[in-house]
Write a protein that holds these residues in place. Structure first.
Motif, PDB file in Angstrom:
ATOM      1  N   ILE A   1     -28.057 -25.336 -49.147  1.00 37.38           N
ATOM      2  CA  ILE A   1     -28.252 -24.056 -49.826  1.00 37.38           C
ATOM      3  C   ILE A   1     -27.569 -24.029 -51.183  1.00 37.38           C
ATOM      4  O   ILE A   1     -28.134 -23.590 -52.179  1.00 37.38           O
ATOM      5  CB  ILE A   1     -27.720 -22.895 -48.947  1.00 37.38           C
ATOM      6  CG1 ILE A   1     -28.479 -22.869 -47.624  1.00 37.38           C
ATOM      7  CG2 ILE A   1     -27.906 -21.564 -49.665  1.00 37.38           C
ATOM      8  CD1 ILE A   1     -27.884 -21.934 -46.610  1.00 37.38           C
ATOM      9  N   PHE A   2     -26.316 -24.515 -51.228  1.00 37.15           N
ATOM     10  CA  PHE A   2     -25.536 -24.328 -52.451  1.00 37.15           C
ATOM     11  C   PHE A   2     -25.369 -25.597 -53.282  1.00 37.15           C
ATOM     12  O   PHE A   2     -24.811 -25.569 -54.352  1.00 37.15           O
ATOM     13  CB  PHE A   2     -24.144 -23.786 -52.119  1.00 37.15           C
ATOM     14  CG  PHE A   2     -24.158 -22.410 -51.536  1.00 37.15           C
ATOM     15  CD1 PHE A   2     -24.334 -21.308 -52.354  1.00 37.15           C
ATOM     16  CD2 PHE A   2     -24.017 -22.210 -50.189  1.00 37.15           C
ATOM     17  CE1 PHE A   2     -24.367 -20.037 -51.818  1.00 37.15           C
ATOM     18  CE2 PHE A   2     -24.043 -20.947 -49.638  1.00 37.15           C
ATOM     19  CZ  PHE A   2     -24.213 -19.859 -50.459  1.00 37.15           C
TER      20      PHE A   2
ATOM     21  N   GLN B   1     -24.737 -25.682 -45.745  1.00 36.64           N
ATOM     22  CA  GLN B   1     -24.196 -25.194 -47.007  1.00 36.64           C
ATOM     23  C   GLN B   1     -24.555 -26.120 -48.154  1.00 36.64           C
ATOM     24  O   GLN B   1     -24.860 -25.691 -49.263  1.00 36.64           O
ATOM     25  CB  GLN B   1     -22.686 -25.081 -46.900  1.00 36.64           C
ATOM     26  CG  GLN B   1     -22.301 -23.695 -46.485  1.00 36.64           C
ATOM     27  CD  GLN B   1     -20.872 -23.598 -46.115  1.00 36.64           C
ATOM     28  OE1 GLN B   1     -20.184 -24.593 -45.954  1.00 36.64           O
ATOM     29  NE2 GLN B   1     -20.394 -22.397 -45.975  1.00 36.64           N
ATOM     30  N   ARG B   2     -24.513 -27.420 -47.849  1.00 41.58           N
ATOM     31  CA  ARG B   2     -24.847 -28.390 -48.886  1.00 41.58           C
ATOM     32  C   ARG B   2     -26.306 -28.192 -49.327  1.00 41.58           C
ATOM     33  O   ARG B   2     -26.627 -28.317 -50.501  1.00 41.58           O
ATOM     34  CB  ARG B   2     -24.645 -29.799 -48.320  1.00 41.58           C
ATOM     35  CG  ARG B   2     -24.129 -30.760 -49.344  1.00 41.58           C
ATOM     36  CD  ARG B   2     -23.541 -31.993 -48.698  1.00 41.58           C
ATOM     37  NE  ARG B   2     -22.114 -31.849 -48.484  1.00 41.58           N
ATOM     38  CZ  ARG B   2     -21.420 -32.678 -47.708  1.00 41.58           C
ATOM     39  NH1 ARG B   2     -22.005 -33.638 -47.069  1.00 41.58           N
ATOM     40  NH2 ARG B   2     -20.125 -32.514 -47.588  1.00 41.58           N
TER      41      ARG B   2
ATOM     42  N   ALA C   1     -21.260 -16.330 -53.206  1.00 40.39           N
ATOM     43  CA  ALA C   1     -22.615 -15.800 -53.289  1.00 40.39           C
ATOM     44  C   ALA C   1     -22.607 -14.325 -53.666  1.00 40.39           C
ATOM     45  O   ALA C   1     -23.381 -13.887 -54.513  1.00 40.39           O
ATOM     46  CB  ALA C   1     -23.334 -15.995 -51.953  1.00 40.39           C
TER      47      ALA C   1
ATOM     48  N   VAL D   1     -17.219 -20.794 -44.692  1.00 39.75           N
ATOM     49  CA  VAL D   1     -18.351 -19.877 -44.804  1.00 39.75           C
ATOM     50  C   VAL D   1     -17.924 -18.683 -45.649  1.00 39.75           C
ATOM     51  O   VAL D   1     -18.661 -18.215 -46.518  1.00 39.75           O
ATOM     52  CB  VAL D   1     -18.806 -19.400 -43.408  1.00 39.75           C
ATOM     53  CG1 VAL D   1     -19.865 -18.332 -43.539  1.00 39.75           C
ATOM     54  CG2 VAL D   1     -19.339 -20.571 -42.608  1.00 39.75           C
TER      55      VAL D   1
ATOM     56  N   HIS E   1     -29.632 -35.247 -45.937  1.00 44.16           N
ATOM     57  CA  HIS E   1     -28.850 -34.321 -45.109  1.00 44.16           C
ATOM     58  C   HIS E   1     -28.813 -34.787 -43.655  1.00 44.16           C
ATOM     59  O   HIS E   1     -29.049 -34.015 -42.736  1.00 44.16           O
ATOM     60  CB  HIS E   1     -29.421 -32.907 -45.210  1.00 44.16           C
ATOM     61  CG  HIS E   1     -29.420 -32.397 -46.610  1.00 44.16           C
ATOM     62  ND1 HIS E   1     -28.266 -32.049 -47.261  1.00 44.16           N
ATOM     63  CD2 HIS E   1     -30.413 -32.216 -47.497  1.00 44.16           C
ATOM     64  CE1 HIS E   1     -28.558 -31.654 -48.484  1.00 44.16           C
ATOM     65  NE2 HIS E   1     -29.846 -31.750 -48.662  1.00 44.16           N
TER      66      HIS E   1
ATOM     67  N   TYR F   1     -17.799 -19.418 -49.378  1.00 43.61           N
ATOM     68  CA  TYR F   1     -19.149 -19.454 -49.934  1.00 43.61           C
ATOM     69  C   TYR F   1     -19.748 -18.064 -50.010  1.00 43.61           C
ATOM     70  O   TYR F   1     -20.472 -17.740 -50.948  1.00 43.61           O
ATOM     71  CB  TYR F   1     -20.047 -20.385 -49.110  1.00 43.61           C
ATOM     72  CG  TYR F   1     -20.010 -21.778 -49.643  1.00 43.61           C
ATOM     73  CD1 TYR F   1     -20.841 -22.147 -50.692  1.00 43.61           C
ATOM     74  CD2 TYR F   1     -19.125 -22.706 -49.146  1.00 43.61           C
ATOM     75  CE1 TYR F   1     -20.792 -23.412 -51.217  1.00 43.61           C
ATOM     76  CE2 TYR F   1     -19.071 -23.976 -49.658  1.00 43.61           C
ATOM     77  CZ  TYR F   1     -19.911 -24.334 -50.698  1.00 43.61           C
ATOM     78  OH  TYR F   1     -19.849 -25.582 -51.208  1.00 43.61           O
ATOM     79  N   LEU F   2     -19.417 -17.251 -48.994  1.00 42.31           N
ATOM     80  CA  LEU F   2     -19.902 -15.881 -49.013  1.00 42.31           C
ATOM     81  C   LEU F   2     -19.366 -15.173 -50.254  1.00 42.31           C
ATOM     82  O   LEU F   2     -20.113 -14.527 -50.989  1.00 42.31           O
ATOM     83  CB  LEU F   2     -19.440 -15.159 -47.752  1.00 42.31           C
ATOM     84  CG  LEU F   2     -19.920 -13.722 -47.651  1.00 42.31           C
ATOM     85  CD1 LEU F   2     -21.385 -13.684 -47.285  1.00 42.31           C
ATOM     86  CD2 LEU F   2     -19.110 -12.958 -46.629  1.00 42.31           C
TER      87      LEU F   2
ATOM     88  N   ILE G   1     -23.036 -26.679 -40.038  1.00 40.14           N
ATOM     89  CA  ILE G   1     -22.782 -25.648 -41.051  1.00 40.14           C
ATOM     90  C   ILE G   1     -22.483 -26.284 -42.404  1.00 40.14           C
ATOM     91  O   ILE G   1     -22.970 -25.846 -43.440  1.00 40.14           O
ATOM     92  CB  ILE G   1     -21.632 -24.725 -40.592  1.00 40.14           C
ATOM     93  CG1 ILE G   1     -22.063 -23.978 -39.331  1.00 40.14           C
ATOM     94  CG2 ILE G   1     -21.260 -23.746 -41.679  1.00 40.14           C
ATOM     95  CD1 ILE G   1     -20.989 -23.127 -38.716  1.00 40.14           C
ATOM     96  N   ASN G   2     -21.686 -27.359 -42.377  1.00 38.80           N
ATOM     97  CA  ASN G   2     -21.379 -28.075 -43.613  1.00 38.80           C
ATOM     98  C   ASN G   2     -22.645 -28.489 -44.343  1.00 38.80           C
ATOM     99  O   ASN G   2     -22.793 -28.271 -45.549  1.00 38.80           O
ATOM    100  CB  ASN G   2     -20.592 -29.354 -43.284  1.00 38.80           C
ATOM    101  CG  ASN G   2     -19.120 -29.194 -43.569  1.00 38.80           C
ATOM    102  OD1 ASN G   2     -18.727 -28.274 -44.271  1.00 38.80           O
ATOM    103  ND2 ASN G   2     -18.319 -30.080 -43.042  1.00 38.80           N
TER     104      ASN G   2
ATOM    105  N   PRO H   1     -18.324 -28.158 -50.547  1.00 37.90           N
ATOM    106  CA  PRO H   1     -18.660 -28.527 -49.168  1.00 37.90           C
ATOM    107  C   PRO H   1     -17.522 -29.341 -48.565  1.00 37.90           C
ATOM    108  O   PRO H   1     -16.976 -30.215 -49.216  1.00 37.90           O
ATOM    109  CB  PRO H   1     -19.917 -29.386 -49.314  1.00 37.90           C
ATOM    110  CG  PRO H   1     -20.345 -29.297 -50.722  1.00 37.90           C
ATOM    111  CD  PRO H   1     -19.233 -28.764 -51.520  1.00 37.90           C
TER     112      PRO H   1
END
Lengths: 245, 304
Positions: free
Chosen positions: A69-70, A66-67, A9, A2, B268, A5-6, A62-63, A173
């Motif tokens: 979002i990013f 992230q996939r 971002a 996280v 997903h 990635y933060l 969470i993985n 990821p």
């Protein structure tokens, strides 16, 4: 992860690596507090295994988040400008300053954690509730609050580590999975609950891995695991036997 | 109904379901059912050491993969392999490996044991490198339906063995050694020996499942041995309920079916799996089967 990635971002949108550091701490504390309050606290008194299972489920969540979002691509984060130079060690060999910066942070962090755990009242209450929760509670320690604090602080540290690691690792990821198993190995090898142990465990594995790759490239992967087995045969409870397990 | 009744009932229900599968579905669904049945077998084998013996192993995928590679080494290059000979040698080979790994690992407990099995598993993962193609078996199994019956037969024999072991004096001793090691020592038993025997049996069953999976797929890849697969099997054990025989099987079926269905629905799909796991852990920390047992409380509670 996280954290990494933060960093990505923040660097993308705010164009500042340093801003990611305080943000990481705040976000980590929040995330940790929420997880502890709403999920982990429900498993109080349950098996260790349930907690492991819960965190496994969270990792998947969470993985994938992230996939979504990013995206699936690997990203890079620029090394922040003031540290983006190399220190020449010899004519042909130079060491990037940012890596030295990471070493320094690591050392400062270990010393700080050691002092907090060993010398302060908070550290004392923490060790007490890990060793004997009921007794600590009877003596007026708010164990619930301690757990909340430890989880939040622990996750904040991990997020922070992710931010710091982002410039030298690629951000993708699933990047956390590798770190996860390695951290687990280091902690157990050193002896659960022992800070010295974790440190020695980390150094031992790092050195075996690095020298193995240098001198016996064909067997390097073997060596790490053989070292693990050897240590555990010699000392079935880890290198330094800690307090709570 | 007690937990034991529910457990036995679920096992029977699963057996009936397994018998019916080839008559309801065909083609791809039968292949999927075969895979799920084999995975359920692996989960039940792992559940036997995680539950009664209290040994959380992250190396069971290694036994599973090891068996597949043993099969590949034994099998002749061009002609189909002899079922009886290869299966016997593979199972004995895996049992010997499990005995060696167990003898060294069981000296450690808890997290240290996990780490030991993890290290041994990863050694196996690194050792077996190339991907290997396999010949078929020499028994004439017409189509996937017959192969499915053959797999079910072996897997349910393993279920029955585990169910019987859990209820036997040996099973009780294992649980007792897990809950109060000192007392079992005082009775003159060796917890170490008890656990080792359980570990070897479990490893041998895991090996049998690896053999079946190799026979089904026709190839083995090194990834089969990696710790991820042990972890997945462990998740199946825990969501199903480690202290029951049917639990791990139910966990395997649930997880693999969810995976299959979610994968069809969305890219997903892992989010769905993550959610399922989190919900189950929070709602039923002991696992699904013990949770079911509590939904149907014992009618003669006062006797129990």
């Amino acid at each position: 992860m996280v954290g990494a990635y933060l960093a990505f971002a923040v660097v993308q949108h705010l164009a500042s690596f340093w801003l990611a550091l305080p943000l990481a701490i705040v976000l980590g504390l929040l995330l940790g507090a929420v997880l502890e309050r709403f999920l982990l606290a429900r498993l109080e008194g349950a098996d260790h295994l349930s907690q492991v299972l819960l965190s496994f489920g969270l990792i998947l969540l969470i993985n994938e988040a992230q996939r979504i979002i990013f995206g699936n691509d690997a990203h890079g984060v620029e090394v922040p400008a003031p540290l983006n130079f190399s220190i020449p060690l010899s004519e042909t060999f130079a060491y990037p300053a940012y890596r030295l910066f990471i070493c320094a942070i690591g050392i400062v962090f270990v010393i700080a954690l050691g002092l907090v755990m060993g010398r302060t009242r908070i550290g004392m209450m923490l060790r007490a509730s890990a060793e004997n929760r009921t007794m600590a509670r009877a003596l007026g320690v708010d164990a619930k609050l301690i757990y909340l604090g430890v989880t939040a602080a622990g996750i904040a540290c991990a997020v922070l580590a992710g931010v710091i690691a982002a410039p030298i690792a690629s951000v993708y990821p699933g990047m956390g999975d590798q770190v996860l198993i390695l951290s687990f190995v280091v902690i157990v090898l050193g002896g659960i609950g022992s800070l010295t142990g974790a440190l020695v465990g980390a150094l031992l594995l790092g050195v075996v891995d690095a020298f193995g790759k240098q001198f016996f490239p064909d067997f390097a992967a073997f060596l790490v695991y053989v070292a693990m087995i050897a240590v555990l045969i010699a000392r079935p409870q880890g290198l330094f036997r800690g307090t709570g397990a | 109904m007690s937990r034991d009744h529910i457990d036995a009932g679920l096992l029977l229900a699963l057996a009936v379901l397994a018998l019916l599968v080839p008559y309801i579905w065909s083609g791809y669904e039968i292949k999927l059912a075969t895979t799920i049945t084999i995975q359920a077998g692996l989960a039940v084998a792992l559940g036997f050491v995680v539950g009664p013996a209290g040994l959380v192993s992250l190396g069971h995928a290694a036994f599973y993969g090891l068996a597949a590679y043993l099969f590949a080494m034994l099998a002749p290059a061009s002609e189909p392999a002899n079922l009886l000979n290869t299966l016997l040698v593979v199972v004995c080979g895996t049992a010997v490996c499990a005995a060696v790994v167990g003898a060294i690992s069981i000296r450690s407990r808890g997290l240290y044991f996990i780490l030991m099995t993890l290290a041994f598993g990863q050694l196996g993962y690194i050792y077996f490198r190339p991907e290997v193609r396999l010949p078929g078996l020499d028994i004439s199994l017409d189509g996937s339906a017959q192969f499915y019956h053959f797999v079910s037969l072996i897997v349910f024999a393993a279920f029955a063995l585990v169910w019987w072991l859990r209820r036997s004096a040996f099973g009780s001793l294992l649980v007792a050694a897990r809950d109060n090691e000192m007392r079992i020592r005082a009775f003159g038993y060796s917890p170490y020996a008890l656990r080792l025997v359980a570990f070897v049996i479990s490893g041998a069953i895991a090996g049998t499942m690896g053999y079946l999976s190799a026979a089904q797929n026709g190839f083995v890849a090194p990834e089969t041995l990696a710790w991820h697969n042990s972890a997945t099997a462990l998740v199946m054990v825990l969501i199903g309920g480690k202290d029951t025989t049917s639990g791990p099987a139910i966990g395997a079926i649930l997880l693999l079916l969810a995976e299959e269905l979610l994968q069809r629905a969305t890219e997903h799909w892992l989010i769905g799996i993550g959610l399922i796991i989190v919900v189950i852990v929070i709602a039923a920390p002991q696992g699904i089967v013990p949770y079911l047992a509590r939904l149907f409380p014992a009618r003669r509670a006062q006797d129990a």
